[in-house]
Every structure is written in C-alpha cells, then in structure tokens.
Design a protein around this motif. Structure first.
Motif, PDB file in Angstrom:
ATOM      1  N   MET A 262      39.882  23.809  39.745  1.00 41.39           N
ATOM      2  CA  MET A 262      40.372  25.173  39.616  1.00 41.39           C
ATOM      3  C   MET A 262      39.216  26.177  39.679  1.00 41.39           C
ATOM      4  O   MET A 262      39.331  27.212  40.312  1.00 41.39           O
ATOM      5  CB  MET A 262      41.115  25.313  38.294  1.00 41.39           C
ATOM      6  N   PHE A 263      38.077  25.797  39.037  1.00 40.87           N
ATOM      7  CA  PHE A 263      36.931  26.704  39.043  1.00 40.87           C
ATOM      8  C   PHE A 263      36.326  26.837  40.429  1.00 40.87           C
ATOM      9  O   PHE A 263      35.866  27.905  40.808  1.00 40.87           O
ATOM     10  CB  PHE A 263      35.873  26.216  38.065  1.00 40.87           C
ATOM     11  N   GLU A 264      36.312  25.710  41.166  1.00 36.43           N
ATOM     12  CA  GLU A 264      35.738  25.739  42.515  1.00 36.43           C
ATOM     13  C   GLU A 264      36.516  26.736  43.365  1.00 36.43           C
ATOM     14  O   GLU A 264      35.937  27.536  44.104  1.00 36.43           O
ATOM     15  CB  GLU A 264      35.786  24.343  43.162  1.00 36.43           C
ATOM     16  N   ILE A 265      37.849  26.705  43.254  1.00 36.03           N
ATOM     17  CA  ILE A 265      38.689  27.614  44.031  1.00 36.03           C
ATOM     18  C   ILE A 265      38.390  29.064  43.623  1.00 36.03           C
ATOM     19  O   ILE A 265      38.194  29.932  44.463  1.00 36.03           O
ATOM     20  CB  ILE A 265      40.185  27.300  43.799  1.00 36.03           C
ATOM     21  N   GLY A 266      38.309  29.265  42.304  1.00 36.53           N
ATOM     22  CA  GLY A 266      38.022  30.593  41.782  1.00 36.53           C
ATOM     23  C   GLY A 266      36.690  31.119  42.290  1.00 36.53           C
ATOM     24  O   GLY A 266      36.555  32.290  42.634  1.00 36.53           O
ATOM     25  N   GLU A 267      35.703  30.209  42.356  1.00 33.43           N
ATOM     26  CA  GLU A 267      34.384  30.630  42.804  1.00 33.43           C
ATOM     27  C   GLU A 267      34.409  31.027  44.272  1.00 33.43           C
ATOM     28  O   GLU A 267      33.839  32.056  44.656  1.00 33.43           O
ATOM     29  CB  GLU A 267      33.378  29.504  42.561  1.00 33.43           C
ATOM     30  N   LYS A 268      35.089  30.220  45.063  1.00 33.56           N
ATOM     31  CA  LYS A 268      35.227  30.566  46.489  1.00 33.56           C
ATOM     32  C   LYS A 268      35.952  31.902  46.626  1.00 33.56           C
ATOM     33  O   LYS A 268      35.543  32.772  47.378  1.00 33.56           O
ATOM     34  CB  LYS A 268      36.017  29.467  47.224  1.00 33.56           C
ATOM     35  N   ALA A 269      37.054  32.026  45.903  1.00 34.32           N
ATOM     36  CA  ALA A 269      37.896  33.226  46.018  1.00 34.32           C
ATOM     37  C   ALA A 269      37.129  34.480  45.624  1.00 34.32           C
ATOM     38  O   ALA A 269      37.278  35.534  46.245  1.00 34.32           O
ATOM     39  CB  ALA A 269      39.143  33.071  45.157  1.00 34.32           C
ATOM     40  N   SER A 270      36.271  34.340  44.598  1.00 34.77           N
ATOM     41  CA  SER A 270      35.553  35.523  44.110  1.00 34.77           C
ATOM     42  C   SER A 270      34.576  36.051  45.150  1.00 34.77           C
ATOM     43  O   SER A 270      34.116  37.184  45.065  1.00 34.77           O
ATOM     44  CB  SER A 270      34.819  35.190  42.809  1.00 34.77           C
ATOM     45  N   LYS A 271      34.255  35.214  46.135  1.00 33.17           N
ATOM     46  CA  LYS A 271      33.302  35.651  47.164  1.00 33.17           C
ATOM     47  C   LYS A 271      33.992  36.249  48.384  1.00 33.17           C
ATOM     48  O   LYS A 271      33.329  36.728  49.294  1.00 33.17           O
ATOM     49  CB  LYS A 271      32.411  34.471  47.563  1.00 33.17           C
ATOM     50  N   ILE A 272      35.323  36.196  48.409  1.00 32.69           N
ATOM     51  CA  ILE A 272      36.078  36.768  49.537  1.00 32.69           C
ATOM     52  C   ILE A 272      36.515  38.182  49.164  1.00 32.69           C
ATOM     53  O   ILE A 272      37.221  38.362  48.175  1.00 32.69           O
ATOM     54  CB  ILE A 272      37.314  35.892  49.852  1.00 32.69           C
ATOM     55  N   PRO A 273      36.072  39.192  49.939  1.00 34.03           N
ATOM     56  CA  PRO A 273      36.445  40.567  49.568  1.00 34.03           C
ATOM     57  C   PRO A 273      37.964  40.740  49.627  1.00 34.03           C
ATOM     58  O   PRO A 273      38.610  40.225  50.540  1.00 34.03           O
ATOM     59  CB  PRO A 273      35.752  41.426  50.647  1.00 34.03           C
ATOM     60  N   ASP A 274      38.499  41.441  48.651  1.00 30.53           N
ATOM     61  CA  ASP A 274      39.942  41.736  48.581  1.00 30.53           C
ATOM     62  C   ASP A 274      40.825  40.496  48.611  1.00 30.53           C
ATOM     63  O   ASP A 274      41.961  40.538  49.090  1.00 30.53           O
ATOM     64  CB  ASP A 274      40.368  42.683  49.720  1.00 30.53           C
ATOM     65  N   CYS A 275      40.318  39.385  48.148  1.00 27.67           N
ATOM     66  CA  CYS A 275      41.110  38.151  48.115  1.00 27.67           C
ATOM     67  C   CYS A 275      42.319  38.346  47.200  1.00 27.67           C
ATOM     68  O   CYS A 275      42.208  38.925  46.116  1.00 27.67           O
ATOM     69  CB  CYS A 275      40.251  36.989  47.609  1.00 27.67           C
ATOM     70  N   ILE A 276      43.470  37.906  47.640  1.00 24.23           N
ATOM     71  CA  ILE A 276      44.679  37.987  46.806  1.00 24.23           C
ATOM     72  C   ILE A 276      44.728  36.735  45.941  1.00 24.23           C
ATOM     73  O   ILE A 276      44.796  35.619  46.457  1.00 24.23           O
ATOM     74  CB  ILE A 276      45.936  38.116  47.696  1.00 24.23           C
ATOM     75  N   ARG A 277      44.663  36.918  44.634  1.00 25.07           N
ATOM     76  CA  ARG A 277      44.432  35.787  43.731  1.00 25.07           C
ATOM     77  C   ARG A 277      45.715  35.291  43.061  1.00 25.07           C
ATOM     78  O   ARG A 277      46.256  35.944  42.184  1.00 25.07           O
ATOM     79  CB  ARG A 277      43.423  36.191  42.630  1.00 25.07           C
ATOM     80  N   PHE A 278      46.162  34.107  43.489  1.00 26.05           N
ATOM     81  CA  PHE A 278      47.244  33.453  42.769  1.00 26.05           C
ATOM     82  C   PHE A 278      46.733  32.197  42.064  1.00 26.05           C
ATOM     83  O   PHE A 278      47.506  31.367  41.604  1.00 26.05           O
ATOM     84  CB  PHE A 278      48.375  33.053  43.740  1.00 26.05           C
ATOM     85  N   ASP A 279      45.404  32.036  42.020  1.00 21.68           N
ATOM     86  CA  ASP A 279      44.843  30.775  41.511  1.00 21.68           C
ATOM     87  C   ASP A 279      44.707  30.756  39.991  1.00 21.68           C
ATOM     88  O   ASP A 279      44.722  29.700  39.381  1.00 21.68           O
ATOM     89  CB  ASP A 279      43.475  30.510  42.153  1.00 21.68           C
ATOM     90  N   SER A 280      44.566  31.929  39.357  1.00 19.02           N
ATOM     91  CA  SER A 280      44.457  31.926  37.896  1.00 19.02           C
ATOM     92  C   SER A 280      45.611  32.757  37.334  1.00 19.02           C
ATOM     93  O   SER A 280      46.119  33.656  37.995  1.00 19.02           O
ATOM     94  CB  SER A 280      43.116  32.505  37.462  1.00 19.02           C
ATOM     95  N   GLY A 281      46.026  32.416  36.149  1.00 18.38           N
ATOM     96  CA  GLY A 281      47.245  33.000  35.595  1.00 18.38           C
ATOM     97  C   GLY A 281      47.094  34.421  35.119  1.00 18.38           C
ATOM     98  O   GLY A 281      47.265  34.686  33.938  1.00 18.38           O
ATOM     99  N   GLY A 282      46.772  35.328  35.996  1.00 14.49           N
ATOM    100  CA  GLY A 282      46.666  36.726  35.594  1.00 14.49           C
ATOM    101  C   GLY A 282      47.545  37.614  36.466  1.00 14.49           C
ATOM    102  O   GLY A 282      48.233  37.130  37.349  1.00 14.49           O
ATOM    103  N   THR A 283      47.523  38.900  36.186  1.00 10.50           N
ATOM    104  CA  THR A 283      48.225  39.853  37.035  1.00 10.50           C
ATOM    105  C   THR A 283      47.184  40.842  37.542  1.00 10.50           C
ATOM    106  O   THR A 283      46.039  40.811  37.113  1.00 10.50           O
ATOM    107  CB  THR A 283      49.273  40.660  36.250  1.00 10.50           C
ATOM    108  N   ASN A 284      47.601  41.732  38.436  1.00  7.35           N
ATOM    109  CA  ASN A 284      46.690  42.811  38.844  1.00  7.35           C
ATOM    110  C   ASN A 284      47.083  44.120  38.155  1.00  7.35           C
ATOM    111  O   ASN A 284      46.758  45.200  38.621  1.00  7.35           O
ATOM    112  CB  ASN A 284      46.704  42.973  40.368  1.00  7.35           C
ATOM    113  N   PHE A 285      47.800  44.020  37.054  1.00 11.18           N
ATOM    114  CA  PHE A 285      48.260  45.215  36.352  1.00 11.18           C
ATOM    115  C   PHE A 285      47.107  45.937  35.657  1.00 11.18           C
ATOM    116  O   PHE A 285      46.226  45.302  35.078  1.00 11.18           O
ATOM    117  CB  PHE A 285      49.308  44.845  35.291  1.00 11.18           C
TER     118      PHE A 285
END
Lengths: 329, 329
Positions: free
Chosen positions: A1-24
């Motif tokens: 899960m962390f590996e995905i998060g790390e990759k995702a954090s490096k993609i500008p404007d990545c739409i994140r469904f990998d961790s249980g949060g919202t964009n609120f």
C-alpha cells in the motif's frame, strides 16, 4: 500500500483512491478548533482530556451503549487503540480472526505482536468456528461498517459472532470508523449490543469527520480494562497530542453548528457511491453496492496489480484486492 | 507519579514541580504555527513530513552528527521513539541498563516489553560492566543531559560507555531532550560521536522548545534501521499527528525570529536554577548544581514521601526520589 502511495505522490494531480481519505476541505473545522485553542496559554500534556471523554461517552450513549466517560480512553488513532489492546493481550503465536478482506494494517499489528491473522468470511459462522484454536485464538477484529466492502452487518450475523466470542472467551475489537457515513437512511447498530463484556470498540475522527491527520482515536472498554491500557498507552507514546484532543472536543461540541456542511459532504459521498456503482455495472464488474463508508471493492475480472499499474499511468491511484488479504483478487 | 499529578490537579493554584514542564506561555509559537497551518486545505496523513526531517537533520548536523534526513524518523514524542526501538529489539527477560536515578517512564517501557531495567551509576564503569549479562543485556538508556540530576556527561565518561556498548554489541538509546537547555555557557556533545553505529538518538520538542503537549519526537538511527522502525511505527499508531509535525517544522524554521523570546526563557530558567541551588544550600541540603534542563534533585535528608505530602498540603507538588528508582531517596 505504501509503495503505491509513494508512486502516486510523485504524479502531479494524481486522483487518489489508494488511501481511505476524501478530498474534502476541512478549513471550517480547523479554524473553529484554532479559535478555541488560541485561548490556551500553555500546551499541556493531557492524558485523555476529561471533557473529550465525556462528549464521546454522550455520543456513544446515543448509539445505545451503556457507558460512562470512565469507559473511554483517548488513543493515537484507531491503529493506536487496536495495537494497544492487541499488544496487551496477545502472546507470540496467538491467532486473531478477521474478515476475508480487511484493512492491511490489521496484519501489520498482528506481525508486530508476533501473532497470526486468520482471515475468514465473517458472514460464514461455520467457517469462523472451524478457524478457532481454543488455546491460541484470542481476538476477533470486526470491522462494521466493513472496509473495503462497505457492508453493514445484520443483527443476526452479529448475534452469532457475539455468541462465538462469549462461548470461546474471545475479545471482539469492533472497528467502527465509518459508522456515521451511512447511505440510504440506514441505521447503525454495534456488535457491543450483543456482547458488551466481550467487546472493545475503537473509533476515531479520521473517517466520520474527515480529519485523518489528527490522530485522535478512542476506545470503549469495561472500566477494569481502561486502567492497565492507559498505563500501557503512556509507555508507548507518553500521551495523545493535546491540539488534536481539543480539535476533537471542538468537533463534537460544534457538530450541530456544522450539520449543513457535514450533510453536504455526505450527499456528495452518496452521489459518488452511486455513480461508481453504475460505472462498475456498465463495465460488467460485479460489486455489492456499498452501504457505508467510502470504498469500492468490485470484482474487475482481471489481474488487480496490472490494472493498478495501468491506472497509475493515467494518474489514478487504486489498490489491488490482495492488499486486503491473499484470497482477494 | 500519576497519583501525585492527580492530587495536584485538584489543588487550586498548585505550584507544579512534579512533571517536567514549565509555566511558560507558548502563544507566540502556537499562533505562528496556526498561521502556517491555515493555508492547508485538507488534513493529510503524513508519514514523517519530509521537510521536517530535513530541518531536523540540518539542526543535528550542526551538533556534529554526520546524518541525512533519511536517518530521521518522526515519532510520537520521545516515549514513542524509545518504546518503538525497545519493543522492536527486546525479547522477554532481556535487560536494559539505565542510570541509578532515571525518568520513571523508562521502567514503564521496560515493563511493557517484559524486560528488566537495571539501574546502575553510569559514571561508574566497573559497575556497568558487572551488570552486563552477555546473553540478555541489549540496551543502554543514556540520558544526557541527565534527568533528574541535570548533569552533563564528560567526554571521558561517554567514551568509556561507548566502548562498553561496542565491545558487548549493545545499542545505546541516547535521550537528549534537554540538550538545548544548557547553563553557564556549556556546550553539548552527544555520545553518538563515540559510537555512531551503536547509538540511536531520541529527542523531541517538549523540553527544548517548551511544547510538551505536541507529542512530536524524532529518532536518529542508521538508515537500515529506519525502514523497519517506520513500519512498526505505522502498526503502533498509524502516523504521527500532522498538525504537530507542521508546528515542529514551523518552530525550527522560525527559530531565529524567536531567538529573543527563547533566550529570555532560558535566562529565566537559569535564574530559577540559581535561586533553587541557593535555597537548597541554606536548608543544608546537598545538591549538585544542575548544568542543564529544569529539574532539581537535592538530598533532603528526610523521608521523600512524607516531605512530598507535607508540601502538597501547602499547594506545592514535587516527586520523591524513589520515583526515579528504588535506590534513590
């Protein structure tokens, strides 16, 4: 899960469904918290702010739990509460039962305690019974509303699990972090109702109130358990952060004032849930429509990891089913 | 210690010397932190804010430590860091060496890990050697500046302890929470200098920056240790609270701006230290004048607990020596 998060954090404007949060946006909450906090003169260590414990007890009593503030312990998020109980109870090689698909963090806790997480379909009572080792099984991690399936357990199912716990002297840790994000006007009932002496409830402000970085959780347990747990908590982390505790208190006290905003967020989540279910259907993916929370767990009928990699190339982060346990696609 | 705190909290205007805090106002810090935090749109989980790790690495490099931000892990206060390392390393019945008088929390951590805290005079190398059990002794808890004696260890003493650690394959956890509260223009040197591969440094923002409720600590370790520790940390508490991490970052970045205020606080502490030493002398109590920190540990030549009870009647809270270990009066 962390590996995905790390990759995702490096993609500008990545739409994140990998961790249980919202964009609120939670500015309206934070600024109110800050207003309250400014009047404090010094930052003090608070071993579970009594006022916060009282507000939580009040809230939980409304949910039908027969408790006092002395049954409430403030923890470092839900993980903090679950680790605290687990590491206090488990011996090396003990077993924990959890659902067939469950939050990956449960396994991390089990690993840290040298225990084994036995994942089994918690709707199948016979399977649960067959997994119990009378000497070794000590805990059931029960997630209701379920994550990631978004299912709310039925009373009959809970009664059966509660009976198993009582018959086998097991403790149920009831993870209820999504219990205020319910759809289609559903009502929530805790497994506590069916086994109050065998249940420790854990909850937090991360999911229900969209405050995931606050790290304020709580657990509800019989009073004789709270005392040793609170000593263990102090040894683990000293105390729970004061600012977060004041924020949590403020959230509960100001809830009525902000009801409109919360309602709007919930409506938005329900809309997203509906459009997600519709898209899955159009794709021919099977998925139980979620009843609570903000996850989606469709059977995509292809390799989850390859799909994940593909989506990531398009700036969308998801996690493959096997993260929730090896038997999940 | 908690019993005293509980009694003291019920006495109006009680003067508190029982817990390691000050009565300094930290509004000037909090309002700056808040200014920075207001611009954040959502509260996110941050697994060790990279910018904070970089600022800490910069600060510690100035103290002569050859480290990178990848050697820094943000923890739930110093207790969180010490528990994390201890619970990762210790097996049941292992031994930890600590000073003859040390912070009571060390014993709580040892107890939680099922290990034994061996308290011995750390200035007496022969005594340390005689306490080492080659199979069982794994850790040295080294507090420098010392708490509660306020002593700063000499280079020679540290070199000898470092050699013991290296010769016996022990890990030193160097608790440096008071290392910026130094008197009489003293300089601080860490034991890290003499055993960099055997030392894990723990520190926080509670003592040096008077922010004890923030629960932001950090540890500095060889990089190959950081990775498994950070996994364990996530299992224990999910993450460290975001607001606190931003506050800590703000404190380090704004330090120069606030130097005057910090200096004033330090001068005030030095004044208090001097007047305390003078009063002790007048009373005929023996006490090494503290060189750092904000404790006082005089030999009062009477029963510590009775004295404590008596003072509490007069609205002053102190703790008896035996809290720091059974061999202390």
């Amino acid at each position: 899960m962390f590996e995905i998060g790390e990759k995702a954090s490096k993609i500008p404007d990545c739409i994140r469904f990998d961790s249980g949060g919202t964009n609120f946006h939670v500015d309206f909450i934070i600024s109110e918290c800050i207003k309250g906090f400014k009047t404090k003169k010094t930052l003090k260590l608070e071993f579970g702010l009594e006022d916060l414990r009282k507000e939580i007890a009040k809230k939980e009593r409304k949910n039908g739990k027969n408790i006092d503030y002395k049954n409430v312990l403030i923890t470092n998020g839900v993980m903090g509460g679950m680790y605290l109980v687990s590491s206090s109870i488990l011996n090396r090689d003990d077993k924990i039962i959890a659902n067939k698909a469950c939050f990956e963090g449960y396994k991390w806790i089990a690993d840290c305690c040298g225990a084994e997480l036995k994942q089994v379909d918690l709707s199948d009572i016979q399977k649960i019974k067959s997994e119990i080792n009378p000497q070794k099984t000590k805990l059931i991690y029960f997630t209701n509303p379920d994550n990631p399936t978004g299912k709310i357990y039925k009373e009959k199912e809970m009664r059966e699990i509660a009976d198993i716990a009582k018959d086998n002297n097991l403790l149920i840790i009831s993870d209820e972090v999504f219990n205020e994000i319910l759809y289609d006007n559903r009502k929530y009932i805790s497994i506590y109702k069916f086994a109050p002496e065998n249940t420790i409830i854990v909850n937090s402000f991360s999911k229900n109130y969209f405050m995931s970085g606050l790290r304020i959780g709580y657990l509800i347990a019989p009073q004789y358990i709270i005392e040793p747990l609170s000593r263990h908590l102090v040894a683990m982390t000293g105390a729970v952060n004061t600012f977060g505790q004041y924020c949590a208190l403020c959230i509960l006290r100001m809830k009525n004032k902000n009801l409109k905003q919360y309602k709007q967020y919930k409506n938005e989540l329900e809309k997203r849930r509906n459009s997600c279910a519709q898209k899955c259907e159009e794709m021919g993916w099977e998925m139980q429509k979620i009843e609570a929370g903000y996850s989606a767990f469709p059977d995509i009928k292809m390799d989850g990891e390859k799909f994940m990699e593909k989506l990531l190339e398009h700036g969308v982060a998801v996690i493959p089913g096997k993260v929730f346990g090896k038997d999940n696609k």
